[in-house]
Design a protein around this motif. Structure first.
Motif: not given
Length: 510
Positions: A13, A17, A20, A49, A53-54, A56-57, A64
């Protein structure tokens, strides 16, 4: 980042992050999809991006989701004023109204009373216990969030499992208990498909479809139900049959079941129906009735007129109007149990998941950015070769992709990222967009394999009574069943409900 993520998962993750923004800058500086229209490239950069990020959280999903408001004006994709308008709209109000009612149900234990009553009615043999929990969970998930439903059902379920262990041995009922836990998690996801408010991806679809095709017939509560509910019934029955065969038929015949006393005692603790529960029960029926009968319902050559036609401007009233009307009334009816208070109060309303609302808004803004910049059209042009492939094969492929992708990502984020692409594809190859967008939306709720795939899966896994392998083995087969059912239902049932002609490109999509 999701709770319970392994060390390896956290490292991956964090890698996404960091990756991205690097990809974002690379695309901005070195990629040029259309020299005459650079905002297409900029929109792609923002989309990648957000998507990574969605996934990875590492930062909250809601944070985000705010990126379009920061980046779209900066890169000339959309103005801040236009972007902001996507964060609050009629679909958001539909969600708010529905959630206010759900919170009121939870406040006065109406949802618990419904669940326990259904369990008492169904019976107490192993198969009936499983069916009872599945029916209760699926029904409640049609109206309140699948997370809240699962959180309600798990304590009741654990008490039943403990009673079974007391009557037999822990080892003898362990396999059956795993089946019960999975039954609740899967039923929560399946039940939510039925209604527009049942699960967030459904609402995302309704709004994104309206953004791309403003002249299309409205996707009302009733129309969605007529398409989705038959799918839910079939998947529910097949899921029950599969879980029964794996977890009941083979192992549950050699031990003693329980009487209804455990469930009955839980129901007795609730006492008599309170004034508040009666009011909510009436409002529950009223809300469903108003949603179903608001808009005209076209069934082939027959059209049933909706009550909104009583007003001079029927189109001014939507499902969100109904939801908020009922939600506001709950704040105006005094409580008899707690003098000086009302059935609904703002302290309870603070339980509204604002992160999901921001997630909706970010997805709607991203979808509009795809359309306004021309990125969705660009994607469609790259996929124009699919025009020679039979629509059934494309529907099957879309359903398969979204189902397994949702095992790793937020189902809302997945839907809001892919629906604009599918809309562009449909426009490019001139086919009814609903044939692609509908199955993608349903598929986002059919992730049964991994604990992180859906909140119900995560909650069940948190009981520490089953392993990942238990869920993945069972879930894989159900994923495949779901993919097949959704594909067939879309190709045959949706064409009837939405008046789709497979080989005809609708006027409203041009």
């Amino acid at each position: 980042m999701r709770e319970g993520t392994s060390t390896k998962g956290r490292k991956f993750s964090f890698f996404l992050f960091v990756l991205a923004p690097i990809l974002f800058l690379y695309i901005i500086l070195f990629v040029n999809l259309n020299p005459s229209k650079p905002i297409i490239t900029y929109t792609l950069a923002v989309a990648i991006l957000m998507a990574l990020w969605w996934i990875a959280e590492v930062v909250p999903l809601g944070v985000t989701s705010l990126l379009p408001f920061l980046l779209f004006p900066m890169f000339g994709i959309m103005s801040g004023k236009t972007t902001a308008s996507h964060y609050f709209n009629d679909i958001i109000f539909l969600y708010l109204g529905g959630f206010l009612f759900a919170l009121a149900m939870q406040k006065w234990d109406l949802h618990k009373r419904i669940a326990l009553k259904l369990l008492l009615i169904v019976g107490n043999s192993p198969a009936k216990i499983m069916l009872g929990f599945m029916l209760s969970t699926a029904f409640l998930s049609m109206w309140i969030s699948n997370t809240a439903t699962t959180m309600l059902m798990v304590p009741i379920l654990i008490s039943i499992i403990l009673k079974l262990e007391e009557n037999n041995t822990k080892d003898s009922v362990q396999h059956f208990s795993i089946g019960l836990l999975l039954a609740v998690a899967y039923s929560a996801s399946i039940g939510g498909i039925s209604t527009l408010i049942g699960t967030p991806p459904n609402l995302s679809f309704a709004r994104i479809f309206a953004i791309y095709f403003p002249n299309a017939p409205e996707i009302s509560f009733a129309v969605w139900f007529f398409y989705a509910f038959p799918i839910v019934v079939v998947i529910f029955l097949l899921t029950f049959g599969y879980l029964y065969y794996v977890f009941v038929k083979k192992d549950a015949s050699d031990w003693a079941s329980i009487d209804n006393s455990t469930i009955k005692n839980e129901y007795i603790k609730l006492g008599q129906w309170t004034f508040e529960q009666k009011v909510l029960g009436v409002f529950f029926f009223l809300l469903a009735l108003l949603w179903f009968t608001r808009a005209d319902i076209a069934l082939g050559s027959i059209t049933i007129k909706g009550w909104s036609n009583l007003f001079s401007n029927p189109k001014f009233i939507n499902d969100g109007t109904v939801a908020i009307t009922i939600g506001v009334l709950l704040f105006l009816i005094p409580s008899k149990k707690k003098k000086g208070t009302f059935i609904m109060d703002w302290k309870t309303a603070e339980g509204i998941p604002w992160e999901i609302i921001l997630l909706f808004g970010g997805g709607f803004a991203l979808a509009s950015g795809f359309k306004e910049s021309g990125l969705s059209q660009w994607f469609g042009e790259q996929l124009v070769w699919l025009k020679d492939i039979h629509p059934f094969i494309i529907i099957l492929s879309v359903t398969f992709l979204i189902t397994f992708l949702t095992e790793l990502t937020s189902n809302v984020a997945t839907v809001e990222t892919f629906l604009p692409v599918l809309a562009g594809l449909a426009i490019s190859i001139e086919i009814n967009p609903l044939l692609f967008m509908l199955p993608a939306t349903i598929a986002a709720s059919l992730a049964f394999m991994l604990p992180a795939a859906t909140p119900p899966n995560a909650i069940i896994f948190g009981t520490k009574r089953l392993k990942v392998i238990d869920m993945s083995k069972t879930g894989f087969a159900l994923n495949l069943i779901g993919i097949l059912i959704v594909t067939i239902a879309t190709y045959y049932l949706a064409t009837f409900v939405f008046n789709i002609v497979i080989d005809t490109y609708p006027e409203w999509a041009k």
